[in-house]
Design a protein around this motif. Structure first.
Motif, PDB file in Angstrom:
ATOM      1  N   ALA A   1      -2.632  -1.717  -0.301  1.00 41.69           N
ATOM      2  CA  ALA A   1      -2.045  -3.050  -0.466  1.00 41.69           C
ATOM      3  C   ALA A   1      -0.530  -3.007  -0.304  1.00 41.69           C
ATOM      4  CB  ALA A   1      -2.418  -3.619  -1.838  1.00 41.69           C
ATOM      5  N   VAL A   2       0.094  -1.953  -0.841  1.00 41.57           N
ATOM      6  CA  VAL A   2       1.550  -1.813  -0.717  1.00 41.57           C
ATOM      7  C   VAL A   2       1.950  -1.637   0.747  1.00 41.57           C
ATOM      8  CG1 VAL A   2       3.516  -0.315  -1.255  1.00 41.57           C
ATOM      9  CG2 VAL A   2       1.883  -0.914  -3.043  1.00 41.57           C
ATOM     10  N   GLY A   3       1.198  -0.826   1.489  1.00 42.96           N
ATOM     11  CA  GLY A   3       1.495  -0.612   2.905  1.00 42.96           C
ATOM     12  C   GLY A   3       1.375  -1.888   3.715  1.00 42.96           C
TER      13      GLY A   3
ATOM     14  N   ILE B   1      -4.336   0.928  -3.998  1.00 45.50           N
ATOM     15  CA  ILE B   1      -3.041   0.347  -4.355  1.00 45.50           C
ATOM     16  C   ILE B   1      -2.035   0.646  -3.248  1.00 45.50           C
ATOM     17  CG2 ILE B   1      -1.116   0.466  -5.994  1.00 45.50           C
ATOM     18  CD1 ILE B   1      -3.156   1.043  -8.192  1.00 45.50           C
ATOM     19  N   GLY B   2      -2.061   1.895  -2.767  1.00 43.46           N
ATOM     20  CA  GLY B   2      -1.207   2.249  -1.638  1.00 43.46           C
ATOM     21  C   GLY B   2      -1.513   1.412  -0.412  1.00 43.46           C
TER      22      GLY B   2
ATOM     23  N   LEU C   1       1.619  -5.006   2.580  1.00 41.21           N
ATOM     24  CA  LEU C   1       2.706  -5.900   2.194  1.00 41.21           C
ATOM     25  C   LEU C   1       4.052  -5.419   2.723  1.00 41.21           C
ATOM     26  CD1 LEU C   1       3.538  -8.408   0.564  1.00 41.21           C
ATOM     27  CD2 LEU C   1       3.795  -6.914  -1.434  1.00 41.21           C
ATOM     28  N   LEU C   2       4.255  -4.095   2.739  1.00 43.50           N
ATOM     29  CA  LEU C   2       5.510  -3.535   3.226  1.00 43.50           C
ATOM     30  C   LEU C   2       5.764  -3.925   4.670  1.00 43.50           C
ATOM     31  CD1 LEU C   2       7.947  -1.611   2.953  1.00 43.50           C
ATOM     32  CD2 LEU C   2       6.417   0.254   3.649  1.00 43.50           C
TER      33      LEU C   2
ATOM     34  N   LEU D   1      -1.638   3.996   1.801  1.00 40.26           N
ATOM     35  CA  LEU D   1      -0.484   3.187   2.231  1.00 40.26           C
ATOM     36  C   LEU D   1      -0.423   3.118   3.755  1.00 40.26           C
ATOM     37  CD1 LEU D   1       3.045   3.127   0.748  1.00 40.26           C
ATOM     38  CD2 LEU D   1       2.813   3.574   3.189  1.00 40.26           C
TER      39      LEU D   1
END
Length: 253
Positions: A69-71, A66-67, A73-74, A208
């Protein structure tokens, strides 16, 4: 002991950054190598390590992923924000110098590259924490962790300077971030003398960070490396970067 050993990571990081500076005339090869090193760090080091650190599975998905994917996208959001900002700057009239060259304004280092460089500094801080926590578990464990950190810190320094230099001619931010990246493992190792850090926190962070590095490599560094340059040599440099990380991780393990 952990702080003393982390001084080796300091030297290796600086060596990697200096190597990136010395070969700036071969920018496409430097970027190709950096892209391969980043891909290797993500695939062979960060993701496996993050998955080992925590077994948390929110919604059935490993927390580090999950981290990840967030990284990813960030950094995409940051890059798009920078692109929008540059588009608005282009609406203003360019200025013409006496020698006839037209400039729309000189930009500093790209926002995405700087963010990735800051993330690399954060990763080096985690490396120092890992050394300290390893020695808390025993000298043998600490020695193996330190070996793993030192062997890939050359690539960290190389990548930090390269990422921070994207899109800008001013080397000062890149040099400052390189120094911060070199000092971070020592700081991290020293912090473990004050207490312990839950691995459940470090796992998602490393995920992330892996997403940030993958995006920078795939969307920024490798496209730039292949822009207007011989592709075979650049691909060879990328493959070399992957192999260097693969063998470094294998030897350290």
């Amino acid at each position: 002991m952990a702080v003393l050993v982390s001084a080796l990571a300091f030297l290796m990081t600086l060596a990697g950054g200096l190597a990136a500076m010395r070969v700036r005339d071969k920018r496409h090869l430097v970027l190709g190598l950096a892209g391969g090193l980043m891909l290797g760090v993500v695939a062979f080091d960060l993701i496996p390590e993050s998955l080992q650190m925590t077994g948390d599975r929110p919604l059935g998905v490993p927390a580090p992923m999950i981290g990840f994917a967030v990284g990813f996208l960030l950094l995409h959001v940051v890059e798009q924000s920078v692109a929008i900002h540059r588009a608005h700057e282009g609406e203003y009239a360019p200025h013409v110098h006496a020698h006839g060259h037209v400039h729309a304004g000189d930009g500093g280092p790209g926002g995405a590259g700087l963010l990735a460089a800051f993330a690399l500094v954060g990763h080096s801080l985690v490396d120092g924490l890992s050394i300290g926590l390893g020695f808390q578990s025993g000298d043998r464990v600490g020695a193996f962790v330190a070996l793993a950190v030192v062997t890939h810190d050359f690539a960290d320094g190389f990548n930090t300077f390269t990422a921070a230099s994207l899109g800008g001619r001013d080397r000062r931010p890149a040099l400052a971030l390189l120094l911060a990246d070199a000092v971070a493992p020592i700081v991290g190792a020293a912090l473990t003398l004050l207490g312990t850090v839950p691995e459940g926190v470090l796992g998602p962070y490393l995920g992330l960070f892996a997403g940030v590095l993958l995006y920078l490599s795939a969307a920024e560094i490798l496209p730039e490396a292949h822009s207007g340059h011989p592709r075979v040599m650049t691909l060879g440099a990328t493959g070399l970067g992957l192999l260097v990380v693969l063998f470094s991780v294998g030897l350290a393990g």
